[in-house]
Design a protein around this motif. Structure first.
Motif, PDB file in Angstrom:
ATOM      1  N   ASP A 330      41.427   6.499 -17.458  1.00  0.00           N
ATOM      2  CA  ASP A 330      40.144   6.194 -18.060  1.00  0.00           C
ATOM      3  C   ASP A 330      39.997   4.871 -17.950  1.00  0.00           C
ATOM      4  O   ASP A 330      39.215   4.225 -18.974  1.00  0.00           O
ATOM      5  CB  ASP A 330      40.188   6.647 -19.428  1.00  0.00           C
ATOM      6  CG  ASP A 330      39.534   8.116 -19.429  1.00  0.00           C
ATOM      7  OD1 ASP A 330      38.789   8.747 -18.551  1.00  0.00           O
ATOM      8  OD2 ASP A 330      39.895   8.902 -20.387  1.00  0.00           O
ATOM      9  N   GLN A 349      25.465  15.424 -13.778  1.00  0.00           N
ATOM     10  CA  GLN A 349      26.358  14.939 -14.698  1.00  0.00           C
ATOM     11  C   GLN A 349      27.467  16.143 -14.402  1.00  0.00           C
ATOM     12  O   GLN A 349      28.752  15.706 -14.288  1.00  0.00           O
ATOM     13  CB  GLN A 349      26.057  14.980 -16.094  1.00  0.00           C
ATOM     14  CG  GLN A 349      27.193  14.426 -17.029  1.00  0.00           C
ATOM     15  CD  GLN A 349      27.831  13.209 -16.560  1.00  0.00           C
ATOM     16  OE1 GLN A 349      26.943  12.108 -16.614  1.00  0.00           O
ATOM     17  NE2 GLN A 349      28.948  12.899 -16.109  1.00  0.00           N
ATOM     18  N   ALA A 350      27.074  17.274 -14.422  1.00  0.00           N
ATOM     19  CA  ALA A 350      28.283  18.273 -14.117  1.00  0.00           C
ATOM     20  C   ALA A 350      28.798  18.030 -12.870  1.00  0.00           C
ATOM     21  O   ALA A 350      29.852  18.380 -12.531  1.00  0.00           O
ATOM     22  CB  ALA A 350      27.565  19.686 -14.210  1.00  0.00           C
ATOM     23  N   ASP A 353      31.289  15.187 -13.071  1.00  0.00           N
ATOM     24  CA  ASP A 353      32.517  15.717 -13.781  1.00  0.00           C
ATOM     25  C   ASP A 353      33.457  16.771 -12.984  1.00  0.00           C
ATOM     26  O   ASP A 353      34.638  16.286 -12.920  1.00  0.00           O
ATOM     27  CB  ASP A 353      31.965  16.283 -14.967  1.00  0.00           C
ATOM     28  CG  ASP A 353      31.292  15.767 -15.793  1.00  0.00           C
ATOM     29  OD1 ASP A 353      31.371  14.559 -16.066  1.00  0.00           O
ATOM     30  OD2 ASP A 353      30.752  16.331 -16.890  1.00  0.00           O
ATOM     31  N   GLU A 354      32.807  17.309 -12.056  1.00  0.00           N
ATOM     32  CA  GLU A 354      33.590  18.100 -10.937  1.00  0.00           C
ATOM     33  C   GLU A 354      34.140  17.115 -10.035  1.00  0.00           C
ATOM     34  O   GLU A 354      35.397  17.307  -9.511  1.00  0.00           O
ATOM     35  CB  GLU A 354      32.631  19.102 -10.437  1.00  0.00           C
ATOM     36  CG  GLU A 354      33.377  20.204  -9.514  1.00  0.00           C
ATOM     37  CD  GLU A 354      32.568  21.204  -8.846  1.00  0.00           C
ATOM     38  OE1 GLU A 354      33.107  21.934  -7.945  1.00  0.00           O
ATOM     39  OE2 GLU A 354      31.501  21.379  -9.412  1.00  0.00           O
ATOM     40  N   LYS A 356      34.906  14.114 -10.543  1.00  0.00           N
ATOM     41  CA  LYS A 356      36.017  13.181 -11.021  1.00  0.00           C
ATOM     42  C   LYS A 356      37.397  13.928 -11.142  1.00  0.00           C
ATOM     43  O   LYS A 356      38.369  13.516 -10.986  1.00  0.00           O
ATOM     44  CB  LYS A 356      35.353  12.828 -12.362  1.00  0.00           C
ATOM     45  CG  LYS A 356      36.679  11.889 -13.236  1.00  0.00           C
ATOM     46  CD  LYS A 356      36.065  11.804 -14.512  1.00  0.00           C
ATOM     47  CE  LYS A 356      37.163  11.001 -15.610  1.00  0.00           C
ATOM     48  NZ  LYS A 356      36.814  10.577 -16.795  1.00  0.00           N
ATOM     49  N   ALA A 357      37.279  15.359 -11.324  1.00  0.00           N
ATOM     50  CA  ALA A 357      38.431  16.128 -11.769  1.00  0.00           C
ATOM     51  C   ALA A 357      38.951  16.217 -10.275  1.00  0.00           C
ATOM     52  O   ALA A 357      40.266  16.122 -10.159  1.00  0.00           O
ATOM     53  CB  ALA A 357      37.814  17.367 -12.172  1.00  0.00           C
TER      54      ALA A 357
END
Length: 372
Positions: A330, A349-350, A353-354, A356-357
């Motif tokens: 982070d 945003q979703a 997030d995916e 980033k993962a």
């Protein structure tokens, strides 16, 4: 010429969260403790030297200084800071701070690498830390002195997310970037940004073009310095004239000229919408002058990293292992969309997030000079 000043840390200083995240030849410091400041309870003295952008650049110098303040507050210690007007100031500023009894000297930016290495080798009893460089001036793959702790960030990972977001938001199908100088800590933003745009094209079948950076050549548009003004304004206007509707200016305060150019273009054509992406800090918060223009910002947790290094050194836990900021810890990330929240795709945003993962898991590769 600005003198370094002795300051006392204050209780209650806030350290910004991560991951939603050069003064002329200086004289001896003068006591500049403000009325009401608490007396220092530690004799540890952390110190800092800025790059030419100064500590009010709303970017990496300012974040570094906030980290110095936060670390000193945690220790209950005084601190010293000194600005550099030109690169000729680095060595004398380092010499002066060593003479003042600094226990830890933090230098802000890759431009100070050579001077930091020289000072560290000359003063083995003083610990040093440098932001945005590994202090490997002989290019042998290791830091050049055992008493230097590098603080570096794999910013390409966060810039990848910003590039994807820019490609998603763009209506012209053209985005652009320019930097101060082609150094790794600058180009890493531009390269990650371009990779993120390319990933959006692959995943969504789009054809968004990136101006100002050539991934294959590892070169692009650079203005030759890190000050706002004519050159930065010209670079921004050139990208706008070619149809770019998202700009990523990389290099401290040069974003100010980009904001000026964007506002002028949108005033001239009220039907045109152009956004900007900040770097280092969340510029929406640190400099609201152009808050209406920020799609997002690419963040580096410089303040938190510096505070941690200062506090560890003050507690006799100095460790020269490089600090590497990544999405996983982070220490890099992107800021909220703020005023653009209602303009971006409902699914963006979703998707981010995916992604980033996927980057953290190693399923999505983001190339950079710090990767692997």
């Amino acid at each position: 010429m600005r003198k370094p000043t002795r300051r006392t840390a204050y209780s209650g200083l806030a350290i910004a969260a991560v991951g939603i995240l050069l003064a002329g030849c200086a004289a001896a410091p003068e006591d500049d403790t403000d009325t009401g400041a608490e007396e220092a309870t530690s004799d540890f003295l952390p110190c800092m030297i800025s790059d030419t952008g100064g500590f009010d650049d709303k970017s990496f110098n300012q974040l570094g200084f906030e980290g110095l303040q936060g670390g000193a507050e945690a220790l209950g210690s005084d601190y010293l800071e000194v600005e550099s007007n030109t690169d000729a100031d680095y060595a004398p500023n380092l010499d002066n701070l060593a003479a003042e009894g600094c226990n830890l000297i933090v230098t802000v930016g890759f431009n100070l690498a050579a001077a930091t290495v020289e000072a560290a080798n000359a003063n083995p009893d003083i610990n040093y830390s440098i932001i945005d460089d590994v202090a490997d001036t002989d290019f042998d793959g290791t830091t050049d002195a055992e008493n230097i702790k590098p603080i570096v960030f794999d910013t390409a990972q966060a810039a990848f997310l910003a590039g994807y977001a820019a490609a998603s938001w763009s209506t012209s199908g053209i985005v652009g970037t320019f930097g101060g100088m082609n150094f790794p800590t600058v180009s890493v933003f531009m390269d990650g940004f371009a990779q993120g745009v390319a990933y959006h094209n692959e995943e969504k079948g789009t054809d968004v073009k990136v101006l100002g950076w050539d991934t294959a050549a590892q070169d692009g548009t650079f203005i030759g310095g890190f000050e706002p003004g004519t050159d930065a304004l010209a670079a921004a206007n050139n990208l706008i004239d070619q149809g770019a509707d998202v700009l990523l200016p990389v290099g401290g305060p040069i974003y100010q000229s980009a904001g000026e150019a964007i506002n002028a273009a949108m005033t001239a054509n009220s039907d045109r919408k152009i956004a900007m992406i900040g770097v280092d800090a969340d510029l929406y918060e640190s400099d609201p002058t152009y808050s209406a223009l920020y799609l997002t910002s690419i963040l580096k947790g410089i303040d938190v990293a510096v505070a941690d290094v200062v506090e560890a050194a003050g507690n006799d836990n100095f460790d020269n292992t490089p600090f590497l900021g990544t999405l996983e810890n982070d220490a890099v990330g992107i800021a909220p969309f703020h005023d653009f929240e209602g303009e971006v795709s409902d699914t963006l945003q979703a998707e981010l997030d995916e992604i980033k993962a996927g980057i953290i898991a190693g399923e999505i590769t983001v190339a950079s000079y710090l990767a692997g």
